[in-house]
Motif scaffolding. Structure first.
Motif, short mmCIF file in Angstrom:
data_model
loop_
_atom_site.label_atom_id
_atom_site.label_comp_id
_atom_site.label_asym_id
_atom_site.label_seq_id
_atom_site.Cartn_x
_atom_site.Cartn_y
_atom_site.Cartn_z
N PHE A 1 12.41 -4.93 -3.45
CA PHE A 1 11.43 -5.96 -4.24
C PHE A 1 11.94 -7.30 -3.98
N GLU A 2 13.44 -7.55 -4.33
CA GLU A 2 13.70 -8.80 -4.12
C GLU A 2 13.80 -9.38 -2.66
N SER A 3 14.11 -8.53 -1.55
CA SER A 3 14.03 -9.14 -0.46
C SER A 3 12.57 -9.64 0.11
N ALA A 4 11.38 -8.81 -0.54
CA ALA A 4 10.22 -9.10 -0.14
C ALA A 4 9.66 -10.65 -1.07
N ALA A 5 10.27 -10.50 -2.31
CA ALA A 5 10.11 -11.95 -2.96
C ALA A 5 10.51 -13.13 -2.15
N LYS A 6 11.87 -12.76 -1.53
CA LYS A 6 12.50 -13.82 -0.93
C LYS A 6 11.68 -14.39 0.31
N HIS A 7 11.16 -13.45 1.02
CA HIS A 7 10.54 -13.69 2.23
C HIS A 7 8.96 -13.36 1.89
N THR A 8 8.53 -14.63 1.26
CA THR A 8 6.99 -14.48 0.95
C THR A 8 6.02 -14.34 1.96
N GLY A 9 6.40 -14.88 3.14
CA GLY A 9 5.47 -14.84 4.12
C GLY A 9 5.43 -13.64 4.89
N GLY A 10 6.39 -12.62 4.46
CA GLY A 10 6.41 -11.39 5.23
C GLY A 10 5.48 -10.33 4.78
N GLU A 11 5.68 -8.93 5.16
CA GLU A 11 4.78 -7.88 4.64
C GLU A 11 5.53 -7.70 3.30
N PRO A 12 4.85 -7.21 2.31
CA PRO A 12 5.06 -6.58 1.25
C PRO A 12 5.91 -5.19 1.42
N PRO A 13 6.84 -4.92 0.72
CA PRO A 13 7.41 -3.54 1.10
C PRO A 13 6.50 -2.05 0.75
N CYS A 14 6.72 -1.39 1.76
CA CYS A 14 6.16 0.07 1.48
C CYS A 14 7.13 0.99 1.23
N ILE A 15 6.79 1.75 0.02
CA ILE A 15 7.74 2.86 -0.24
C ILE A 15 7.22 4.01 0.20
N VAL A 16 7.67 5.18 0.88
CA VAL A 16 7.17 6.24 1.42
C VAL A 16 8.16 7.32 1.05
N VAL A 17 7.43 8.35 0.13
CA VAL A 17 8.01 9.74 -0.26
C VAL A 17 7.46 10.60 0.43
N VAL A 18 8.44 11.38 1.28
CA VAL A 18 7.84 12.58 1.93
C VAL A 18 8.00 13.91 0.97
N GLY A 19 6.68 14.46 0.85
CA GLY A 19 6.86 15.89 0.02
C GLY A 19 6.04 15.54 -1.42
N GLY A 20 5.00 16.57 -1.45
CA GLY A 20 4.38 16.50 -2.74
C GLY A 20 4.54 17.59 -3.98
N GLY A 21 5.62 18.00 -3.72
CA GLY A 21 6.28 19.14 -4.82
C GLY A 21 6.58 18.16 -6.13
N ALA A 22 7.12 18.83 -6.89
CA ALA A 22 7.49 18.26 -8.28
C ALA A 22 8.18 17.08 -7.89
N THR A 23 9.30 17.05 -7.45
CA THR A 23 10.20 15.67 -7.30
C THR A 23 9.42 14.86 -6.46
N GLY A 24 8.85 15.20 -5.53
CA GLY A 24 7.90 13.95 -4.66
C GLY A 24 6.72 13.36 -5.77
N THR A 25 6.12 14.29 -6.32
CA THR A 25 5.19 13.71 -7.44
C THR A 25 5.81 12.88 -8.37
N GLU A 26 6.84 13.33 -8.91
CA GLU A 26 7.37 12.45 -10.07
C GLU A 26 7.95 10.96 -9.66
N MET A 27 8.45 11.20 -8.41
CA MET A 27 9.22 9.85 -7.60
C MET A 27 7.92 9.28 -7.42
N ALA A 28 6.90 9.68 -6.76
CA ALA A 28 5.86 8.43 -6.43
C ALA A 28 5.18 7.78 -7.53
N GLY A 29 4.83 8.76 -8.56
CA GLY A 29 4.21 8.28 -9.69
C GLY A 29 5.24 7.32 -10.59
N ALA A 30 6.66 7.68 -10.68
CA ALA A 30 7.49 6.38 -11.39
C ALA A 30 7.31 5.26 -10.62
#
Length: 455
Positions: free
Chosen positions: A155-184
């Protein structure tokens, strides 16, 4: 069995009482020690860490809702008030089953009469190129802290480089841990980022969850899966269902079929297996490297070594890798040890399924309860059930109070979401920018991935 030579002398049997060693201080290991409390034997708990980690709440640590100390508990405190129970911090490297010796790193070996192996699990990358090198996992305290630090740095890096691409966070896996992580993470973006990062458009900060099946939360009833899916989508999570990962790069995830998803941070929750080191211990293993046990939880071919929790497969049929199976198997193995010490026959293990839960976000969870009553619950009711159970299961009053206070602030009070717990910065790959554009943060060896050794 392993018969690796050692320069140390096995320690134990100095009192004339039998010695029971419990390897691993997760749910199963602590359950076993509790059951053995007061038995006429010397009990030794062995773990590579000096603390227990409450894994179901690690996703809260990784998204700044809890401090690491809220979900950890001193093993010295746990064993200190128990009769004839001790603790040894160390890393196990093998078992000499013939001579009943647990081999330890550094040669400080431990003799036993009975051994309960509860060494837990490690990530399974299924041989996918780059997955182990370029993803983070959520199975240890250090792993959760590194995810948190990398997430906040993105988040901080994207805010500093406002002309760049906003960050994309990828969660691999849709089990309980993946669902909880993606939602949070999505809720963190929708509240904390939206309020505190005027340089960023939160709608352009992507959260992607990749699942090979056509639905999330595979162990749950279809109605609960559909609720979870809708809840994730309402929070702005991009679901890639029925998609398989072909390769993971430092700054991208490639799917089979050709889609490339840029990634500032990739979190791996897709699968687990037994620690690789167990393959050298000489015990029979099955799917995922899990140790094969007889119905009484003794490892097949062994009369003195039990395997419990995530690392064991009862009579070839692995149990769900959840807290309840771990607690129940740990307790049952310890009860069978007590029977053996008393010259009595062991009993077969029978699992009592009490249900399972998963949280999606604020006031949103799914709960499939089977004991002490039956029912399926979603929304705020499911969320309160999830919250109450997990706060109760924490090991000390201090942990419960701290977790309750921080979670209440994080979820109940909207203002709490604007003061997340942050840590040290980590370098985050940015699409379209060279690594030389930004110096790499100094690495903390305590946050490096742990691998190759059990418990």
């Amino acid at each position: 069995m392993s018969t690796t030579a050692t320069t140390g002398r096995p320690q134990g049997r100095t009192t004339g009482r039998p010695k029971v060693v419990v390897l691993g201080a997760g749910f199963a290991g602590l359950s076993a020690v509790r059951e053995l409390d007061g038995v006429d034997a010397d009990v030794l708990l062995v773990d590579k860490n000096a603390y227990n980690t409450f894994q179901p709440l690690l996703f809260q640590v990784s998204t700044g809702g809890l401090n690491p100390g809220d979900v950890t508990y001193s093993l010295r405190t746990f064993t200190g008030g128990r009769r004839r129970v001790g603790f040894r911090q160390g890393t196990a490297t093998g078992v000499d089953a013939e001579n009943k010796v647990l081999r330890m790193e550094g040669g400080d070996d431990v003799a036993y009469d009975y051994l309960i192996v509860s060494s837990g699990i490690a990530a399974n990358y299924f041989g996918i190129p780059g997955a182990e090198e370029h993803t983070l996992t959520m199975y240890t305290r250090n792993g959760a802290v590194e995810v948190r630090d990398r997430l906040m740095t993105a988040f901080e890096s994207a805010a500093k480089h406002t002309g760049g691409e906003p960050p994309c966070i990828v969660v691999v896996g849709g089990g309980a841990t993946g669902t909880e992580m993606a939602g949070a993470i999505a809720e963190l973006r929708n509240t904390y980022v939206a309020e505190n990062y005027p340089e960023l458009d939160p709608s352009r900060v992507r959260v992607v969850c990749i699942e090979m099946l056509d639905f999330v939360l595979a162990p749950f009833d279809d109605s609960l899966r559909q609720y979870a899916r809708r809840s994730l989508e309402q929070r702005g999570v991009e679901l890639r269902l029925g998609s398989a990962v072909a390769e993971v790069r430092e700054d991208a995830v490639l799917l089979k079929g050709g889609e490339e998803i840029p990634s500032a941070l990739t979190i791996w929750t897709s699968g687990v297996s037994a620690p690789k080191a167990l393959s050298e211990w000489g015990f029979p293993q099955g799917r995922g490297g899990r140790l094969q046990t007889d119905p009484d939880l003794r490892i097949q071919g062994s009369d003195a070594v039990f395997a419990v929790g995530d690392v064991g497969a009862v009579d070839g049929a692995p149990l769900p890798q959840l807290a309840q199976p771990a607690i129940q198997t740990g307790k049952h193995a310890a009860a069978n040890v007590k029977k053996l010490l008393a010259g009595q026959p062991t009993e077969a293990f029978s699992y009592s399924d009490k249900g399972t839960m998963a949280i999606v976000g604020r006031y949103s969870a799914v709960a499939d309860i089977k004991w002490p009553f039956k029912g399926k619950f979603t929304g705020a009711i499911g969320w309160l059930m999830w919250m109450g159970l997990h706060i109760t299961l924490l090991h000390s009053f201090r942990n419960r109070l701290a977790a309750l206070t921080n979670i209440a602030s994080h979820y109940v009070s909207r203002s709490g979401m604007q003061n997340v717990i942050v840590g040290e910065p980590r370098r985050v790959p940015q699409a379209g920018r060279s690594e030389s554009d930004e110096p790499e943060a100094e690495r903390d060896p305590q946050l490096e991935k742990q691998g190759g050794r059990a418990a």
